[in-house]
Write a protein that holds these residues in place. Sequence first.
Motif, PDB file in Angstrom:
ATOM      1  N   PRO A   1       0.804  -1.226   0.000  1.00  0.00           N
ATOM      2  CA  PRO A   1       0.000   0.000   0.000  1.00  0.00           C
ATOM      3  C   PRO A   1       0.836   1.274   0.000  1.00  0.00           C
ATOM      4  CG  PRO A   1      -0.895  -1.595   1.550  1.00  0.00           C
ATOM      5  CD  PRO A   1       0.413  -2.144   1.082  1.00  0.00           C
ATOM      6  N   GLU A   2       2.042   1.222   0.620  1.00  0.00           N
ATOM      7  CA  GLU A   2       2.874   2.420   0.740  1.00  0.00           C
ATOM      8  C   GLU A   2       3.419   2.922  -0.592  1.00  0.00           C
ATOM      9  OE1 GLU A   2       3.033  -0.280   2.546  1.00  0.00           O
ATOM     10  OE2 GLU A   2       3.386   0.142   4.660  1.00  0.00           O
ATOM     11  N   VAL A   3       3.354   2.095  -1.644  1.00  0.00           N
ATOM     12  CA  VAL A   3       3.742   2.564  -2.974  1.00  0.00           C
ATOM     13  C   VAL A   3       2.746   3.602  -3.473  1.00  0.00           C
ATOM     14  CG1 VAL A   3       3.907   1.852  -5.415  1.00  0.00           C
ATOM     15  CG2 VAL A   3       5.046   0.505  -3.632  1.00  0.00           C
ATOM     16  N   PHE A   4       1.511   3.478  -3.033  1.00  0.00           N
ATOM     17  CA  PHE A   4       0.442   4.337  -3.526  1.00  0.00           C
ATOM     18  C   PHE A   4       0.127   5.493  -2.584  1.00  0.00           C
ATOM     19  CE2 PHE A   4       0.055   0.052  -5.095  1.00  0.00           C
ATOM     20  CZ  PHE A   4      -0.118   0.235  -6.464  1.00  0.00           C
ATOM     21  N   GLU A   5       0.376   5.288  -1.303  1.00  0.00           N
ATOM     22  CA  GLU A   5       0.130   6.349  -0.325  1.00  0.00           C
ATOM     23  C   GLU A   5       1.007   6.109   0.890  1.00  0.00           C
ATOM     24  OE1 GLU A   5      -3.478   8.336   2.342  1.00  0.00           O
ATOM     25  OE2 GLU A   5      -3.908   6.723   0.920  1.00  0.00           O
ATOM     26  N   THR A   6       1.794   7.091   1.259  1.00  0.00           N
ATOM     27  CA  THR A   6       2.672   6.961   2.412  1.00  0.00           C
ATOM     28  C   THR A   6       1.881   7.123   3.710  1.00  0.00           C
ATOM     29  OG1 THR A   6       3.210   9.315   2.334  1.00  0.00           O
ATOM     30  CG2 THR A   6       4.653   7.813   1.111  1.00  0.00           C
ATOM     31  N   ALA A   7       2.521   6.829   4.831  1.00  0.00           N
ATOM     32  CA  ALA A   7       1.845   6.893   6.127  1.00  0.00           C
ATOM     33  C   ALA A   7       1.312   8.280   6.422  1.00  0.00           C
ATOM     34  CB  ALA A   7       2.802   6.447   7.226  1.00  0.00           C
ATOM     35  N   ASP A   8       1.967   9.309   5.898  1.00  0.00           N
ATOM     36  CA  ASP A   8       1.509  10.685   6.137  1.00  0.00           C
ATOM     37  C   ASP A   8       0.582  11.195   5.040  1.00  0.00           C
ATOM     38  OD1 ASP A   8       3.253  10.974   4.043  1.00  0.00           O
ATOM     39  OD2 ASP A   8       4.643  12.317   5.078  1.00  0.00           O
ATOM     40  N   GLY A   9       0.110  10.280   4.184  1.00  0.00           N
ATOM     41  CA  GLY A   9      -0.842  10.656   3.144  1.00  0.00           C
ATOM     42  C   GLY A   9      -0.215  11.166   1.863  1.00  0.00           C
ATOM     43  N   GLY A  10       1.094  11.060   1.738  1.00  0.00           N
ATOM     44  CA  GLY A  10       1.772  11.539   0.537  1.00  0.00           C
ATOM     45  C   GLY A  10       1.624  10.598  -0.642  1.00  0.00           C
ATOM     46  N   ASP A  11       1.913  11.131  -1.834  1.00  0.00           N
ATOM     47  CA  ASP A  11       1.832  10.368  -3.088  1.00  0.00           C
ATOM     48  C   ASP A  11       3.104  10.637  -3.892  1.00  0.00           C
ATOM     49  OD1 ASP A  11       1.064   8.991  -5.356  1.00  0.00           O
ATOM     50  OD2 ASP A  11      -0.382  10.501  -6.027  1.00  0.00           O
ATOM     51  N   PRO A  12       4.260  10.114  -3.432  1.00  0.00           N
ATOM     52  CA  PRO A  12       5.539  10.482  -4.038  1.00  0.00           C
ATOM     53  C   PRO A  12       5.718  10.006  -5.466  1.00  0.00           C
ATOM     54  CG  PRO A  12       5.821   8.676  -2.491  1.00  0.00           C
ATOM     55  CD  PRO A  12       4.435   9.170  -2.322  1.00  0.00           C
ATOM     56  N   PHE A  13       4.975   8.997  -5.878  1.00  0.00           N
ATOM     57  CA  PHE A  13       5.160   8.439  -7.218  1.00  0.00           C
ATOM     58  C   PHE A  13       3.987   8.735  -8.150  1.00  0.00           C
ATOM     59  CE2 PHE A  13       7.072   5.430  -4.072  1.00  0.00           C
ATOM     60  CZ  PHE A  13       8.377   5.876  -4.224  1.00  0.00           C
ATOM     61  N   GLY A  14       3.022   9.542  -7.705  1.00  0.00           N
ATOM     62  CA  GLY A  14       1.879   9.886  -8.550  1.00  0.00           C
ATOM     63  C   GLY A  14       1.018   8.691  -8.891  1.00  0.00           C
ATOM     64  N   LEU A  15       0.900   7.730  -7.961  1.00  0.00           N
ATOM     65  CA  LEU A  15       0.184   6.488  -8.243  1.00  0.00           C
ATOM     66  C   LEU A  15      -1.076   6.319  -7.403  1.00  0.00           C
ATOM     67  CD1 LEU A  15       3.268   4.071  -8.379  1.00  0.00           C
ATOM     68  CD2 LEU A  15       2.002   5.019 -10.337  1.00  0.00           C
ATOM     69  N   ALA A  16      -1.415   7.295  -6.572  1.00  0.00           N
ATOM     70  CA  ALA A  16      -2.544   7.147  -5.651  1.00  0.00           C
ATOM     71  C   ALA A  16      -3.839   6.790  -6.381  1.00  0.00           C
ATOM     72  CB  ALA A  16      -2.729   8.414  -4.834  1.00  0.00           C
ATOM     73  N   ALA A  17      -4.049   7.385  -7.534  1.00  0.00           N
ATOM     74  CA  ALA A  17      -5.291   7.147  -8.274  1.00  0.00           C
ATOM     75  C   ALA A  17      -5.340   5.744  -8.879  1.00  0.00           C
ATOM     76  CB  ALA A  17      -5.447   8.190  -9.383  1.00  0.00           C
ATOM     77  N   ARG A  18      -4.210   5.057  -8.928  1.00  0.00           N
ATOM     78  CA  ARG A  18      -4.155   3.728  -9.534  1.00  0.00           C
ATOM     79  C   ARG A  18      -4.067   2.623  -8.486  1.00  0.00           C
ATOM     80  NH1 ARG A  18      -1.460   3.012 -15.087  1.00  0.00           N
ATOM     81  NH2 ARG A  18      -3.513   2.072 -15.286  1.00  0.00           N
ATOM     82  N   ARG A  19      -4.245   3.001  -7.238  1.00  0.00           N
ATOM     83  CA  ARG A  19      -4.192   2.018  -6.156  1.00  0.00           C
ATOM     84  C   ARG A  19      -5.363   1.051  -6.255  1.00  0.00           C
ATOM     85  NH1 ARG A  19      -3.563   3.509   0.240  1.00  0.00           N
ATOM     86  NH2 ARG A  19      -3.961   1.438   1.118  1.00  0.00           N
ATOM     87  N   PRO A  20      -5.112  -0.252  -6.165  1.00  0.00           N
ATOM     88  CA  PRO A  20      -6.230  -1.206  -6.140  1.00  0.00           C
ATOM     89  C   PRO A  20      -7.086  -0.959  -4.904  1.00  0.00           C
ATOM     90  CG  PRO A  20      -4.144  -2.330  -6.598  1.00  0.00           C
ATOM     91  CD  PRO A  20      -3.797  -0.927  -6.192  1.00  0.00           C
ATOM     92  N   PRO A  21      -8.385  -0.863  -5.049  1.00  0.00           N
ATOM     93  CA  PRO A  21      -9.248  -0.575  -3.905  1.00  0.00           C
ATOM     94  C   PRO A  21      -9.089  -1.576  -2.761  1.00  0.00           C
ATOM     95  CG  PRO A  21     -10.467  -0.362  -5.962  1.00  0.00           C
ATOM     96  CD  PRO A  21      -9.141  -0.957  -6.311  1.00  0.00           C
ATOM     97  N   GLU A  22      -8.727  -2.820  -3.093  1.00  0.00           N
ATOM     98  CA  GLU A  22      -8.613  -3.862  -2.072  1.00  0.00           C
ATOM     99  C   GLU A  22      -7.231  -3.914  -1.424  1.00  0.00           C
ATOM    100  OE1 GLU A  22     -11.174  -7.584  -2.872  1.00  0.00           O
ATOM    101  OE2 GLU A  22     -10.370  -7.039  -4.832  1.00  0.00           O
ATOM    102  N   LEU A  23      -6.303  -3.103  -1.897  1.00  0.00           N
ATOM    103  CA  LEU A  23      -4.955  -3.128  -1.338  1.00  0.00           C
ATOM    104  C   LEU A  23      -4.894  -2.204  -0.123  1.00  0.00           C
ATOM    105  CD1 LEU A  23      -2.098  -4.293  -1.692  1.00  0.00           C
ATOM    106  CD2 LEU A  23      -1.523  -2.237  -3.002  1.00  0.00           C
ATOM    107  N   VAL A  24      -5.381  -2.721   0.992  1.00  0.00           N
ATOM    108  CA  VAL A  24      -5.382  -1.978   2.257  1.00  0.00           C
ATOM    109  C   VAL A  24      -4.843  -2.893   3.342  1.00  0.00           C
ATOM    110  CG1 VAL A  24      -7.314  -0.502   1.607  1.00  0.00           C
ATOM    111  CG2 VAL A  24      -7.766  -2.679   2.763  1.00  0.00           C
ATOM    112  N   ALA A  25      -4.396  -2.303   4.432  1.00  0.00           N
ATOM    113  CA  ALA A  25      -3.884  -3.100   5.545  1.00  0.00           C
ATOM    114  C   ALA A  25      -4.947  -4.094   6.005  1.00  0.00           C
ATOM    115  CB  ALA A  25      -3.473  -2.187   6.693  1.00  0.00           C
ATOM    116  N   LEU A  26      -4.511  -5.293   6.334  1.00  0.00           N
ATOM    117  CA  LEU A  26      -5.442  -6.318   6.785  1.00  0.00           C
ATOM    118  C   LEU A  26      -6.040  -5.940   8.141  1.00  0.00           C
ATOM    119  CD1 LEU A  26      -3.264  -9.413   5.860  1.00  0.00           C
ATOM    120  CD2 LEU A  26      -5.359  -8.682   4.696  1.00  0.00           C
ATOM    121  N   PRO A  27      -7.270  -6.363   8.418  1.00  0.00           N
ATOM    122  CA  PRO A  27      -7.861  -6.079   9.729  1.00  0.00           C
ATOM    123  C   PRO A  27      -7.158  -6.884  10.818  1.00  0.00           C
ATOM    124  CG  PRO A  27      -9.259  -7.575   8.488  1.00  0.00           C
ATOM    125  CD  PRO A  27      -8.182  -7.133   7.542  1.00  0.00           C
ATOM    126  N   ARG A  28      -7.413  -6.530  12.048  1.00  0.00           N
ATOM    127  CA  ARG A  28      -6.850  -7.280  13.164  1.00  0.00           C
ATOM    128  C   ARG A  28      -7.596  -8.608  13.305  1.00  0.00           C
ATOM    129  NH1 ARG A  28      -3.691  -6.590  17.585  1.00  0.00           N
ATOM    130  NH2 ARG A  28      -4.195  -7.860  19.421  1.00  0.00           N
TER     131      ARG A  28
END
Length: 444
Positions: free
Chosen positions: A161-188
């Motif tokens: 997920p950090e390729v698409f959005e950093t922990a502080d909400g940044g988008d260093p590679f301009g890829l945020a809009a192409r993030r797979p919707p399901e690529l999120v941290a797993l639940p506990r």
Amino acid sequence: MTEPGVPAEAERVEPGRAEPESRGVSRRGLLGLLGAGAAGAAAGFAGGAATAGVALTAGAHGGGAAGASVFPFYGAHQAGITTPAQDRLHFAVFDPDPGLDREGLIGLLSDWTAAAARLSQGLEVAEGGAVGGSDYAPPADTGEALGLPASGLTITFGFGPEVFETADGGDPFGLAARRPPELVALPRFQGDALEPARTGGALCIQACADDPQVAVHAIRNLSRIAFGRATLRWSQLGFGRTSSTSTAQATPRNLFGFKDGTANIKAEEPGVADEHVWVQPGDEPAWLAGGSYLVARRIRMVIENWDRVQLGEQEQLVGRSKGEGAPLSGGTEFTEPDFEAAGPTGAPLIDPASHVRLAHPSVNGGARLLRRGYNFVDGNDALGRLDAGLFFLSFQRSPEQFVRVQTSLAADGLNEYLKHVGSAIFAVPGGVAVGEFVGQRLFD
């Protein structure tokens, strides 16, 4: 530690994506004859054994035929997923260095692709290698694999997920809009005691081989290539595969002593991987078609407590016999479990809270996972207990498949002996064509 569940369609090589014929040629003999692009361009394996994901055997190396196996690097899917599971693993997770931009990331992926194409064919990481370069410069290759065959090495890349959005909400590679919707941290999940040092990450590399030195050599040299662009965040060595992805492989055992991977779908079963493993062209996002989602979980086993459990109770917790691996409802290892079968007292022969039942597709809406996990033993802790367990790896068409199964396992009696200490999720791009770099469609 989910019940083996998943399909494995054979690795496919599309026309025009053939691999070089490597039989009878040593690692050093090939050095200098083929560049990274040429290594994938030679014709001859668009069908047949390469198409079926069967290793190409490279003649009389010191390691024998098994050690000389060579799997295609280029193809419709990345190798190391439905490829017959090798015996050793080195898994590594990286974070981009501060200041790395989009072009820098593309450059890193391009360099990794070229190196991986060579390494998987039994070549050194670059021309000149360990001893063929200048006496006044560091060698291009670290050299510990000199003289070793390819040993079935596969190298698989993934994006966290950090390729698409950093922990502080940044988008260093301009890829945020192409993030797979399901690529999120797993639940506990039940049993989670996650350690930050073993969790998450932006880029992963899975190196599998039948020789641990070959797998370590691959990660070591890919890490060198990343210097100044990405930093190793965490890694894991594994031995003794805990699942089979081919009917030619016997079912292995995990560190609890039970057969593991009985129900894993094999490479020889056509079509099942399309349903359960590979992202399809109609799925979102389109750039991930032909790829998959990878879940990695470091599961520590409380070995000392388990070793004091009576055999009958161990089998009840698992739902299978320890020797044959057959379901407790009867039959042999590959007999389908009968969860309705009852014993003399009327109680089910397979406990409703057993691992086999809770992980079974019939309890999870048909969800299945392609497992490629490994045992690990990393010494002992401060109390003298083994730091050992299962490094769980699964590939699935959607992370929801894993979440559903793992949620069911909240009632698993084995949880008393398991502690999940590491976790990560990655989007694994589809295969690479000659002249492309891994994940290129993400940047198009």
